[in-house]
Design a protein around this motif. Structure first.
Motif, PDB file in Angstrom:
ATOM      1  N   ASN A  21     -17.167 -32.901  32.949  1.00 51.55           N
ATOM      2  CA  ASN A  21     -18.076 -31.777  32.703  1.00 51.55           C
ATOM      3  C   ASN A  21     -19.472 -32.245  32.336  1.00 51.55           C
ATOM      4  N   ASN A 246     -19.722 -27.357  26.652  1.00 54.53           N
ATOM      5  CA  ASN A 246     -19.909 -26.765  27.975  1.00 54.53           C
ATOM      6  C   ASN A 246     -21.265 -26.060  28.043  1.00 54.53           C
ATOM      7  N   GLN A 248     -22.639 -24.151  26.139  1.00 55.21           N
ATOM      8  CA  GLN A 248     -22.635 -22.734  25.786  1.00 55.21           C
ATOM      9  C   GLN A 248     -22.349 -22.424  24.332  1.00 55.21           C
TER      10      GLN A 248
ATOM     11  N   GLY B 153     -17.773 -28.128  36.636  1.00 57.34           N
ATOM     12  CA  GLY B 153     -17.906 -27.877  35.200  1.00 57.34           C
ATOM     13  C   GLY B 153     -18.429 -26.488  34.870  1.00 57.34           C
ATOM     14  N   LYS B 154     -18.940 -25.776  35.863  1.00 56.38           N
ATOM     15  CA  LYS B 154     -19.577 -24.475  35.604  1.00 56.38           C
ATOM     16  C   LYS B 154     -18.594 -23.375  35.191  1.00 56.38           C
ATOM     17  N   VAL B 156     -15.849 -23.292  33.713  1.00 55.04           N
ATOM     18  CA  VAL B 156     -15.284 -23.386  32.364  1.00 55.04           C
ATOM     19  C   VAL B 156     -16.331 -23.167  31.277  1.00 55.04           C
ATOM     20  N   GLU B 157     -17.596 -23.033  31.650  1.00 56.28           N
ATOM     21  CA  GLU B 157     -18.587 -22.585  30.664  1.00 56.28           C
ATOM     22  C   GLU B 157     -18.202 -21.180  30.184  1.00 56.28           C
ATOM     23  N   ALA B 160     -15.700 -21.484  27.541  1.00 55.57           N
ATOM     24  CA  ALA B 160     -16.336 -21.814  26.261  1.00 55.57           C
ATOM     25  C   ALA B 160     -16.910 -20.568  25.594  1.00 55.57           C
ATOM     26  N   TRP B 166     -13.981 -25.999  26.523  1.00 54.65           N
ATOM     27  CA  TRP B 166     -12.921 -26.360  27.473  1.00 54.65           C
ATOM     28  C   TRP B 166     -13.039 -27.842  27.726  1.00 54.65           C
TER      29      TRP B 166
END
Lengths: 320, 532
Positions: A21, A246, A248, B153-154, B156-157, B160, B166
């Motif tokens: 990620n 992430n 966020q 990876g996007k 799973v933002e 989060a 995540w």
């Protein structure tokens, strides 16, 4: 070029997933921009047609330099210290770990399993798991307390379940760009740059903590998770609320109590009945207090905080 | 005059659900027998014994860092059924959304990071598509490899936003979820989804809009779509399809031809009082067992699950239902292909036998007319299965990717349906009892059984998709699904049997192989190498 080898013992691949990620640098950037030569990784598998055992043997014999040895997962010793419950490329993984740790310039433990034993080492620890240089709080682990990599450092511990991608990539970049000597580690061999401040540092619920306004249940739009829901944010070292997850959020921002996963005791209380997501108290005072705060100080502080608490603190603050 | 049998030991294969080793026998360039061995035991079920009833919410996501949300989903629903909770509508949607974005994450990550790399193998250098494949899919440096691995990876933002991070959040709890998302969380999630659709799904993967792709209902429709525009033929999907056909990926990897799905995504209005018995009629994606030989469908029920231990390293009787298991690991796990050789049990359906789990299973079952009239129906993959002569490496992977568009729509549905001022959690009363929670992880059927007694866990059992797929032989000698799927694989070069990797990877085993080829007669080592 820095040669990096990444292996997994008693692992779930969570740290690998976390690593993928990463942005700035991304996993691809590490290879293309920072000259990291990923010799092998269980899920990314470079160098088609190469032979892994030959590669491993070239490393262990010193024919090929191993600059960074990354290990994810526990060292499995079961049954009875043989390690046969985790075989890899024809022999117990723990034997590979011994041989590779001897020749590595830097040895990096990624995630709780590799650092302290983590979830697999939870009682009764059926796989006889250890971390590389610790088992829970106990120094030593699989490689022993005296272990130093060729660059003269003990195992660099990057804990967390999983570790945050930035913690991983930035340590790797530091080593690859010749800044390994600048890494300063705390008593648990964690890079201080990430693990000196607390999980609570930067938490959006800090005002509620200060006024002792509790989130008494899940799904509320106000309150601190420390008083009732077992949040370990004030006792846990991590930058989770400074370097967001992430890109966020963080557990505590989203309403989930911190479980203290960057600390050696995780999972705390071995998940005994009554300890999950519930603050452990004695006569109404939490058993685990914010680091450095004693019981009488805590009682005075919370009494004053309660008395000073403004009315708005009981209203929803994270509103639609 | 058949030639001698060669035995190849491939170690390791598959590093996500533990270490997987494979042995294959090759004769006249074709695999004639196979054994799959799970080579790691951590004992999660043993760890969970006597712990807090909610310990599964913490421990089981760590069983697999790729399917953590799926484990969490199962752990939460298992407790919900045991504690007889009420789960509010918002919480059902928030759980589904977490499960969905984890699966969306996995699509480009597995596709580029693990699967398409193989198409750059020198075996295929004769293909007219090879040069383009290398340009796009070479590890780390391929143009689309980098796009795909990074964009994975996007989604799973969004996880989060719900759970804080995540992988490995525990935001789903009996009675609902911990979070209470706000308008900004929802709007941000929308923009993340849109970005994923625009930058990868439509631009790179499909070469067309989702709406155009959704018009495809049959194999003929798909072939017409492929020929309709160069953008379709040259998309990553178009190139994957054409190159797979060109390289014969549609010709092997068949398996048993029997498939299982628990179904998943409970409907937000139909599972607020969850029970084990009520689940089949409450899930958007229906459960099922599809028998490709008789072309029949039926619903799946957990009570038919049996675990056979004849060839697995457990010292307990075979044929038990998970509620009756004790998880007693064999201390000395010596590999004996005639005896015990794996940590995975041989899971079976008590009536239908060994079944394959995974996206292909789900998509075949989506084509069945069984279940509730309102449940999801999609005939495409079933039509392809019939027209292309059954399962294959290509179809298994296609099904996985095809599903992504539907998962995307379900994620949109969850975001649309949240009622931000309604509850996210209803505090349950803790009690003793038995529970069961299931879902479909990206790799397939996953479920947890829990028994709570005297306020602690008495028994916790997990059957993962990998357990269905890589299980060893059963007591009656029946091969596991992946063992069976390996039979008939053509091996172009016994020194480099990359085809074995294709089959295993089509099941989405995260893997890299080290292969030792031994001449069975002389024991002479022929080659050692890795296929990434």
């Amino acid at each position: 070029m820095a040669n990096l080898l990444w292996l997994q013992g008693g692992a779930c691949s969570g740290n690998t997933m976390s690593f993928l990620n990463a942005e700035e640098p991304s996993a691809c950037d590490l290879v293309t921009d920072f000259g990291i030569n990923i010799l092998w990784h269980p899920s990314l598998g470079l160098e088609l047609g190469e032979n892994l055992q030959k590669l491993l043997n070239a490393l262990t014999s010193g024919q090929m330099p191993l600059d960074i040895f990354v290990f994810e997962g526990t060292v499995v010793n079961a049954p009875k210290g043989t390690g046969e419950w985790n075989r890899f490329a024809g022999r117990p993984m723990k034997d590979w770990v011994s041989d590779l740790a001897k020749v590595a310039s830097y040895t990096v433990a990624i995630g709780d399993c590799a650092t302290w034993g983590g979830i697999p080492a939870t009682a009764p620890n059926p796989s006889e798991s250890q971390g590389l240089q610790f088992l829970k709080r106990q120094h030593g682990g699989y490689l022993g307390a005296a272990y130093k990599s060729k660059a003269g450092l003990p195992v660099i511990n990057v804990p967390g379940c999983p570790a945050h991608p930035d913690w991983i990539t930035q340590i790797v970049v530091a080593v690859a760009t010749g800044r390994g000597a600048d890494l300063s580690l705390d008593e648990f061999q964690r890079p201080k740059t990430f693990f000196t401040s607390f999980t609570q540092t930067g938490c959006t619920r800090n005002m509620h903590f200060a006024y002792k306004v509790s989130a008494t249940e899940y799904g509320q739009r106000k309150g601190c998770l420390f008083y009732d829901l077992g949040c370990r944010g004030p006792m846990t070292h991590s930058p989770c609320n400074r370097i967001l997850w992430n890109r966020q959020s963080s557990k505590t921002r989203a309403g989930m109590p911190c479980m203290g996963c960057t600390e050696p005791e995780f999972p705390f209380f071995d998940l005994a009945p009554g300890t999950v997501f519930k603050t452990q108290t004695l006569m109404g005072v939490p058993k685990d207090l914010p680091q450095g705060v004693d019981k009488s100080g805590y009682i005075k502080l919370t009494a004053a905080a309660k008395a000073a608490s403004p009315a708005w603190a009981e209203n929803d603050i994270f509103v639609v | 005059m058949p030639t001698a049998v060669q035995t190849l030991d491939i170690s390791p294969v598959g590093r996500v659900e533990g270490d997987l080793d494979v042995r294959v026998n090759i004769q006249d360039g074709v695999v004639v027998d196979a054994w799959t061995q799970a080579e790691l035991f951590r004992g999660f079920e043993i760890i969970l014994r006597d712990k807090d009833p909610q310990a599964g919410l913490v421990v089981t996501p760590r069983a697999c860092g790729i399917c953590g949300a799926s484990h969490l989903t199962c752990a939460a629903w298992a407790l919900d059924t045991a504690w007889q909770t009420e789960v509010p509508r918002n919480a059902i949607l928030a759980r589904n959304l977490g499960q969905l974005v984890e699966s969306l994450q996995s699509l480009p990550r597995h596709h580029y990071g693990l699967f398409m790399i193989d198409y750059t193998h020198k075996n295929y250098s004769g293909s007219k598509y090879y040069e383009e494949a290398v340009k796009r899919w070479a590890p780390f440096t391929g143009s689309n490899y980098e796009i795909g691995v990074t964009i994975s990876g996007k989604p799973v933002e969004i996880y989060a936003l719900l759970g804080g991070q995540w992988p490995h959040s525990s935001y789903m709890v009996p009675g609902g979820v911990m979070c209470a998302p706000t308008l900004t969380d929802v709007t941000r999630a929308w923009s993340i989804l849109e970005y994923f659709r625009r930058e990868w799904m439509e631009k790179v993967w499909l070469g067309c809009s989702l709406e155009r792709y959704e018009q495809i209902k049959s194999y003929d429709d798909f072939m017409a779509w492929l020929d309709e525009k160069p953008q379709h033929a040259n998309s990553d999907l178009g190139l994957f399809w054409r190159m797979s056909m060109d390289c014969g990926m549609d010709k092997y990897g068949q398996g048993h031809g029997r498939f299982v799905s628990w179904g998943y995504l409970p409907h937000e209005d139909k599972y607020q009082k969850p029970t084990i018995e009520g689940r089949n009629a409450a899930v958007i994606m229906k459960s099922g067992v599809f028998d490709g030989h008789s072309d029949t469908f039926k619903l799946m029920d957990q009570k038919f699950t049996r675990e056979d231990t004849a060839h697995a390293w457990y010292d307990e009787p075979g044929g038990l239902h998970p509620f009756d298991r004790k998880t007693v690991p064999t201390q000395k796990n010596t590999v004996d292909m005639g005896g015990k050789y794996s940590w995975s049990t041989a899971v079976r359906h008590d009536e239908s036998g060994r079944l394959e789990a995974g996206p292909l299973s789900r998509q075949l079952i989506a084509g069945g007319k069984h279940g509730e009239s309102w449940q999801h129906y999609d005939p495409l993959v079933l039509d392809m299965y019939k027209k292309l002569g059954g399962a294959s490496v290509m179809l298994r992977h296609f099904a996985r990717m095809h599903e992504g568009i539907k998962l995307y729509r379900q994620a949109e549905h969850a975001l649309r349906e949240f009622r931000l001022n309604d509850p996210w959690y209803i505090k349950p009363r803790e009690r003793d009892g038995r529970g069961w929670g299931a879902t479909e992880a990206i790799r397939g059927a996953l479920c947890h059984w829990i028994e709570v007694k005297d306020g602690k866990i008495k028994n916790y059992q997990i059957i993962a998709p990998t357990t269905w797929n890589v299980g060893p032989r059963a007591a009656d000698g029946t091969r596991g699904p992946m063992e069976q799927a390996l039979i008939g694989s053509p091996i172009k070069d016994p020194r480099d049997p990359v085809e074995v990797g294709h089959v295993c990877r089509s099941y989405d085993s995260c893997l890299v192989c080290t292969v030792h080829a031994h001449d069975a007669k002389t024991g002479e080592e022929l080659a050692r190498f890795r296929t990434a």
